[in-house]
Design a protein around this motif. Sequence first.
Motif, PDB file in Angstrom:
ATOM      1  N   GLU A 291      64.346  11.373 -38.287  1.00 41.13           N
ATOM      2  CA  GLU A 291      65.321  11.411 -39.371  1.00 41.13           C
ATOM      3  C   GLU A 291      65.564  12.818 -39.891  1.00 41.13           C
ATOM      4  O   GLU A 291      66.697  13.181 -40.214  1.00 41.13           O
ATOM      5  N   THR A 292      64.515  13.637 -39.989  1.00 44.59           N
ATOM      6  CA  THR A 292      64.688  14.990 -40.522  1.00 44.59           C
ATOM      7  C   THR A 292      65.599  15.813 -39.629  1.00 44.59           C
ATOM      8  O   THR A 292      66.565  16.436 -40.085  1.00 44.59           O
ATOM      9  N   GLU A 295      69.204  14.577 -39.721  1.00 42.59           N
ATOM     10  CA  GLU A 295      69.935  14.997 -40.921  1.00 42.59           C
ATOM     11  C   GLU A 295      70.412  16.436 -40.782  1.00 42.59           C
ATOM     12  O   GLU A 295      71.543  16.772 -41.155  1.00 42.59           O
ATOM     13  N   ARG A 298      73.380  16.446 -38.487  1.00 46.36           N
ATOM     14  CA  ARG A 298      74.580  15.907 -39.146  1.00 46.36           C
ATOM     15  C   ARG A 298      75.204  16.943 -40.080  1.00 46.36           C
ATOM     16  O   ARG A 298      76.429  17.097 -40.123  1.00 46.36           O
ATOM     17  N   ARG A 299      74.370  17.660 -40.843  1.00 45.93           N
ATOM     18  CA  ARG A 299      74.891  18.714 -41.717  1.00 45.93           C
ATOM     19  C   ARG A 299      75.580  19.798 -40.899  1.00 45.93           C
ATOM     20  O   ARG A 299      76.649  20.293 -41.277  1.00 45.93           O
TER      21      ARG A 299
END
Length: 344
Positions: A291-292, A295, A298-299
Motif C-alpha cells: 500500500e505504501t 500510494e 498514484r501520487r
Amino acid sequence: MNDVRPGSEQVSGPAVLGGPQPRGSRFAFDAIGTHWQIDTDEPLSASLRSHLLDRTRRFDATYSRFRPDSLVSRIATADGGRFEFPEDSINLFGLYDRLYTATEGAVDPLVGRELELLGYDPAYSLTPAPDEVRAAERTRGRASWGADVDRDGTTLVTRRLLVIDVRAAGKGYLVDLLSAILREAGHTRFVVDGSGDLLHAGERAIRIGLESPSRPRSPAVPPRTRTARTHRPLRAPAPPLPAPHPAVARTRTANTPWTVSTGPGDRVGVSVTLEDDEITAVDITPHATDETSLEFQRRFAEAVPAVVVGRNIDDVALDRVAGNSHTPDGFNDALEKIKTEASG
C-alpha cells in the motif's frame, strides 16, 4: 514568523477598496511575522475568532523559522533526523515538490540558510553575515530539497542541518486555510488579507491598490517601512541552458507502454505520446504490491503530467515528484527506452 498576537474586531470600512460592503466588520491580528485582517459583512463570533487564531498559532508553531520552539527551528539545529509534520504539510510540501521539479531546483524551501546569511534572520538584523561565515557555508555546499530531504506522507527525513523557509507559498496557504474556516462557519462574503496575500469571496468585484516601487508613497496605499537590499528574489543558481535542438524538426512516435522497476519488487507502467519530440500526453499505471509504494506511485501518476507535458523529451530528467524519488528513477529509465524506440 513571530508569535500570534491576539486580534481585535471593529466595525469599519473594508481593508481592500470595495470590500464586502461599505461598512462591515474587521478582525485584525498579527501572525507569522506580519499583519493580518479579515473583513466580513457580519461580525465574527468570539468562538470563530478564537478558532482562526488557534489555527494560525498551530501553523506558526510548525513552519516559523523565527520561533525557537517551532518544528522547523528544531530541524535547523539537528544534524539530520526524522520529523513528523501535521496533515497540512502534505499539500504544502507537495506543492514545493512540484515547484522544485518544474523549476529544476530554482524554487527550493531550503533557501532559509541563504536568507539568514543575507540578514533575514530571526533577529531581523538585516546585516549580511561576515565573509568568513559565508565562505564556510560555501564549503559545506548548498542544501537541496531534492538531495537532502526524503518525504513519506507527513514524515520528513533530513540528512544534515537544514533551514526550511516556506514563505514563498506558506502565507498564501494559510490564507486558504483561514478562508476555509470562514466558509465552514457560513461566511460567504469576505476578504482575508495576509499583508498582501489576498483571498476575496463574494459576488461583488473589489478594487485593490498596488504599491509601485517607483512611487512608494502612492496615496491609495498606506506607506510602509522597506529595506531595499532585502527586497529581491533569492533563487538557486540557474541550471545550464540545454544545447539547442537542430533546426530541422524531427517527428518521433512511441506507442509501446514500458513497464520498469521503481524499487525492490515494485514496477510501474509508462506510456508517452510524442509530437515532434514534445511530450503531449503521459500515462502512468501503478503496479506496486504494498500500500505504501502504491500510494507513492498514484501520487506520482497524478503529478507527473503537469511536470512533463509540453516539454521536449530530451530535456526531461526527473529527480523528485510528489515526495517520491524512486518512481522518477523508473520513469527516467522508461523515457530512455521510449527515446530509443522513437528514434528507430
